[in-house]
Design a protein around this motif. Structure first.
Motif, mmCIF file in Angstrom:
data_model
loop_
_atom_site.group_PDB
_atom_site.id
_atom_site.type_symbol
_atom_site.label_atom_id
_atom_site.label_comp_id
_atom_site.label_asym_id
_atom_site.label_seq_id
_atom_site.Cartn_x
_atom_site.Cartn_y
_atom_site.Cartn_z
ATOM 1 N N SER A 20 -8.460 -6.419 -8.172
ATOM 2 C CA SER A 20 -8.672 -5.666 -6.931
ATOM 3 C C SER A 20 -8.209 -6.468 -5.714
ATOM 4 N N CYS A 21 -7.887 -7.756 -5.892
ATOM 5 C CA CYS A 21 -7.397 -8.538 -4.744
ATOM 6 C C CYS A 21 -6.000 -8.084 -4.332
ATOM 7 N N TYR A 22 -5.346 -7.344 -5.215
ATOM 8 C CA TYR A 22 -3.992 -6.881 -4.916
ATOM 9 C C TYR A 22 -4.054 -5.412 -4.516
ATOM 10 N N ALA A 23 -3.740 -5.142 -3.253
ATOM 11 C CA ALA A 23 -3.890 -3.766 -2.742
ATOM 12 C C ALA A 23 -2.534 -3.147 -2.435
ATOM 13 N N SER A 24 -2.459 -1.821 -2.484
ATOM 14 C CA SER A 24 -1.249 -1.103 -2.047
ATOM 15 C C SER A 24 -1.658 -0.135 -0.945
ATOM 16 N N ALA A 25 -0.767 0.074 0.020
ATOM 17 C CA ALA A 25 -1.106 0.921 1.163
ATOM 18 C C ALA A 25 -1.276 2.387 0.752
ATOM 19 N N PHE A 26 -0.491 2.831 -0.241
ATOM 20 C CA PHE A 26 -0.497 4.253 -0.597
ATOM 21 C C PHE A 26 -0.848 4.454 -2.070
ATOM 22 N N PRO A 27 -1.457 5.594 -2.390
ATOM 23 C CA PRO A 27 -1.850 5.839 -3.779
ATOM 24 C C PRO A 27 -0.749 6.507 -4.613
ATOM 25 N N CYS A 28 0.471 6.650 -4.064
ATOM 26 C CA CYS A 28 1.541 7.285 -4.827
ATOM 27 C C CYS A 28 2.449 6.217 -5.429
ATOM 28 N N TYR A 29 2.988 6.539 -6.592
ATOM 29 C CA TYR A 29 3.824 5.592 -7.339
ATOM 30 C C TYR A 29 5.266 6.044 -7.283
ATOM 31 N N VAL A 30 6.137 5.157 -6.815
ATOM 32 C CA VAL A 30 7.533 5.558 -6.612
ATOM 33 C C VAL A 30 8.270 5.709 -7.941
ATOM 34 N N ASP A 31 9.071 6.772 -7.980
ATOM 35 C CA ASP A 31 9.961 6.962 -9.123
ATOM 36 C C ASP A 31 11.371 6.543 -8.736
ATOM 37 N N LYS A 32 11.845 7.030 -7.581
ATOM 38 C CA LYS A 32 13.169 6.626 -7.103
ATOM 39 C C LYS A 32 13.198 6.713 -5.576
ATOM 40 N N ALA A 33 14.192 6.060 -5.008
ATOM 41 C CA ALA A 33 14.335 6.061 -3.550
ATOM 42 C C ALA A 33 15.810 5.966 -3.209
ATOM 43 N N LYS A 34 16.199 6.627 -2.125
ATOM 44 C CA LYS A 34 17.613 6.654 -1.736
ATOM 45 C C LYS A 34 17.680 6.763 -0.224
ATOM 46 N N GLY A 35 18.422 5.879 0.418
ATOM 47 C CA GLY A 35 18.528 5.924 1.875
ATOM 48 C C GLY A 35 17.157 5.768 2.508
ATOM 49 N N ALA A 36 16.708 6.821 3.220
ATOM 50 C CA ALA A 36 15.388 6.767 3.853
ATOM 51 C C ALA A 36 14.412 7.716 3.162
ATOM 52 N N LEU A 37 14.707 8.073 1.928
ATOM 53 C CA LEU A 37 13.818 8.979 1.182
ATOM 54 C C LEU A 37 13.255 8.282 -0.051
ATOM 55 N N VAL A 38 12.008 8.637 -0.360
ATOM 56 C CA VAL A 38 11.331 8.091 -1.536
ATOM 57 C C VAL A 38 10.734 9.269 -2.302
ATOM 58 N N TRP A 39 10.826 9.244 -3.638
ATOM 59 C CA TRP A 39 10.183 10.277 -4.448
ATOM 60 C C TRP A 39 9.164 9.614 -5.354
ATOM 61 N N ASP A 40 7.996 10.238 -5.464
ATOM 62 C CA ASP A 40 7.001 9.631 -6.344
ATOM 63 C C ASP A 40 7.151 10.200 -7.756
ATOM 64 N N VAL A 41 6.327 9.689 -8.670
ATOM 65 C CA VAL A 41 6.472 10.063 -10.087
ATOM 66 C C VAL A 41 6.171 11.546 -10.333
ATOM 67 N N GLU A 42 5.526 12.190 -9.344
ATOM 68 C CA GLU A 42 5.261 13.628 -9.500
ATOM 69 C C GLU A 42 6.351 14.470 -8.840
ATOM 70 N N GLY A 43 7.386 13.807 -8.317
ATOM 71 C CA GLY A 43 8.506 14.523 -7.707
ATOM 72 C C GLY A 43 8.309 14.832 -6.236
ATOM 73 N N LYS A 44 7.209 14.378 -5.638
ATOM 74 C CA LYS A 44 6.991 14.629 -4.205
ATOM 75 C C LYS A 44 7.926 13.728 -3.390
ATOM 76 N N GLU A 45 8.528 14.345 -2.350
ATOM 77 C CA GLU A 45 9.491 13.611 -1.524
ATOM 78 C C GLU A 45 8.823 13.088 -0.241
ATOM 79 N N TYR A 46 9.183 11.898 0.141
ATOM 80 C CA TYR A 46 8.640 11.292 1.367
ATOM 81 C C TYR A 46 9.784 10.794 2.245
ATOM 82 N N ILE A 47 9.590 10.903 3.550
ATOM 83 C CA ILE A 47 10.478 10.214 4.485
ATOM 84 C C ILE A 47 9.861 8.831 4.685
#
Ligand SMILES: Cc1ncc(COP(=O)(O)O)c(C=O)c1O
Length: 436
Positions: A20-47
């Motif tokens: 638990s000493c290792y924290a992440s800011a967000f609860p989503c897990y990245v699947d791929k990222a390109k340019g300024a976009l990130v997609w999580d393992v569920e296919g949700k897209e983020y800027i």
């Protein structure tokens, strides 16, 4: 066994294996990222306004970076630069030397992480000056190692319970105009806070025993505090007067983030040493100290290094980064992006009382959230609430600041106008919700 393709499933598995000493800011897990976009393992897209905390100035999976990494991985991944060196490390060092803003002979030493770069800049400064003291800014952040923790001005989560800290580190109030350390107002103050350095030499430590002053030209984790130009010039002059080396920690602010290769160039001073990492190699773990050759060469051979220092994949990516910064005009793009964000943040300030201050340099822009403008009480909980809401709406944006109440933008500089606009709209929606 929980699934690897859902955020919840991964979170459950993570709790079984991660401390638990290792924290992440967000609860989503990245699947791929390109340019300024990130997609999580569920296919949700983020800027992406978080940009790997400033590591992704050239954007995710830039084709030139990917090609360089593939080519390098096929030829070799690791011989250890300290054992069998390679051309790309020489070429990258040449580029970093050329980027260093000073005249005269320059030299580079490679390490692996930002904190290591800072540690080694201090080692080099100590060898050169034969002094021990280190001066840093309150609100500064330099890493999580034993020495850099001592140099960092925030207790939670960085320092609590980890002492005793390295000795000979002295802190002065930073040029945080919104929360002035000496209660004055800029510009009427005439940057009087720069005199805190002289006072330190009267009250705490003799100038003659200080090896270096280490500061970020824009304080990153501290909440994107931009020092007035006159402040840095005064500090540099005081350092020169006493033979103290000036180290510009460019780990977050460098490599085009502020519109210049190194942020210190905005202030018309030449640092003795610069530390660089993060965007140097598009997030590959490589870091460097660059500076005047006579200073860099004061350390004996082998005094700086490490198994992964100047890692081959990092060098390959670094060469691609220098190419991309120039060929895609990312320095001027940084200015354009920065202006757009800043204008919108100023509008947010007009509309939402929660926004107490807007500041930044180039594409390193922030707004500080307060519960009310009179008391300026930091609104850390609301900043956290806001970043959480933004994530749900499809924007990754981080809080920072000594009080955790500053929303900062570190988007890849290759972000398109449409993506930037969409990200700012999400941010405004979230802001309107938490401002109630
Ligand atoms: C200005 C500055 N210095 C040093 C560091 C530490 O770098 P690293 O996390 O690579 O050790 C950081 C990281 O955020 C930073 O922003």
């Amino acid at each position: 066994m929980n699934q690897l393709n859902t955020n919840e499933g991964l979170a459950a598995r993570r709790t079984e294996s991660f401390s638990s000493c290792y924290a992440s800011a967000f609860p989503c897990y990245v699947d791929k990222a390109k340019g300024a976009l990130v997609w999580d393992v569920e296919g949700k897209e983020y800027i992406d306004f978080a940009g790997g905390i400033g590591g992704m100035n050239v954007g995710h999976s830039h084709p030139k970076v990917v090609a360089a990494l593939k080519d390098q991985a096929e030829r070799f991944t690791h011989t250890c630069l300290m054992v069998v060196p390679y051309a790309s490390a020489v070429q990258l060092a040449e580029k970093i030397c050329r980027a260093y803003p000073g005249e005269g002979p320059k030299a580079v030493a490679y390490v692996t992480s930002g904190a290591e770069a800072v540690e080694n800049a201090v080692k080099i400064a100590r060898r050169f000056t034969r002094r021990t003291g280190i001066v840093v800014m309150a609100n500064g952040y330099h890493g999580r190692t034993m020495l850099t923790m001592a140099m960092t001005g925030r207790v939670m989560p960085f320092k609590a319970g980890f002492g005793p800290f390295a000795p000979e580190v002295y802190t002065i109030g930073s040029p945080y105009c919104y929360r002035c350390p000496i209660g004055k107002t800029y510009p009427a103050c005439e940057t009087a806070c720069a005199d805190l350095l002289g006072e330190l030499f009267v009250k705490e430590v003799s100038a003659e025993s200080v090896a270096c002053l280490v500061m970020e030209p824009v304080l990153g984790e501290g909440g994107f505090i931009v020092p007035p130009k006159a402040y840095i010039q005064k500090i540099k002059a005081t350092c020169e007067e006493h033979g103290i080396l000036f180290v510009s920690d460019e780990i977050q602010a460098g490599l085009g983030r502020t519109g210049k290769m190194f942020a210190i160039e905005h202030f018309d001073v030449v640092p003795d040493l610069i530390t660089t990492a993060k965007s140097l190699a598009a997030g590959m773990p490589i870091a460097a100290v660059v500076g005047k050759r006579n200073i860099m060469d004061s350390v004996h051979p082998g005094g700086v290094g490490g198994t992964y220092s100047g890692n081959a994949l990092g060098c390959a990516a670094g060469l691609a980064v220098f190419d991309i910064l120039e060929s895609e005009n990312l320095f001027s793009r940084s200015e354009v992006i920065g202006k757009k964000i800043r204008d919108r943040f100023e509008q947010f300030k007009e509309k939402y009382s929660l926004v107490g201050d807007v500041r930044g340099l180039g594409a390193m822009v922030a707004m500080e959230l307060v519960t009310d403008r009179e008391s300026k009480k930091p609104a850390a909980d609301l900043a956290k609430d806001l970043t959480g809401r933004c994530r749900e709406k499809g924007l990754l944006v981080l809080a920072s600041g000594t009080y955790g109440n500053v929303i900062r933008t570190l988007s890849p500089l290759v972000i398109t106008d449409e993506q930037l606009e969409q990200g700012l709209q999400i941010l405004e929606e979230g802001l309107a919700e938490v401002n109630q």
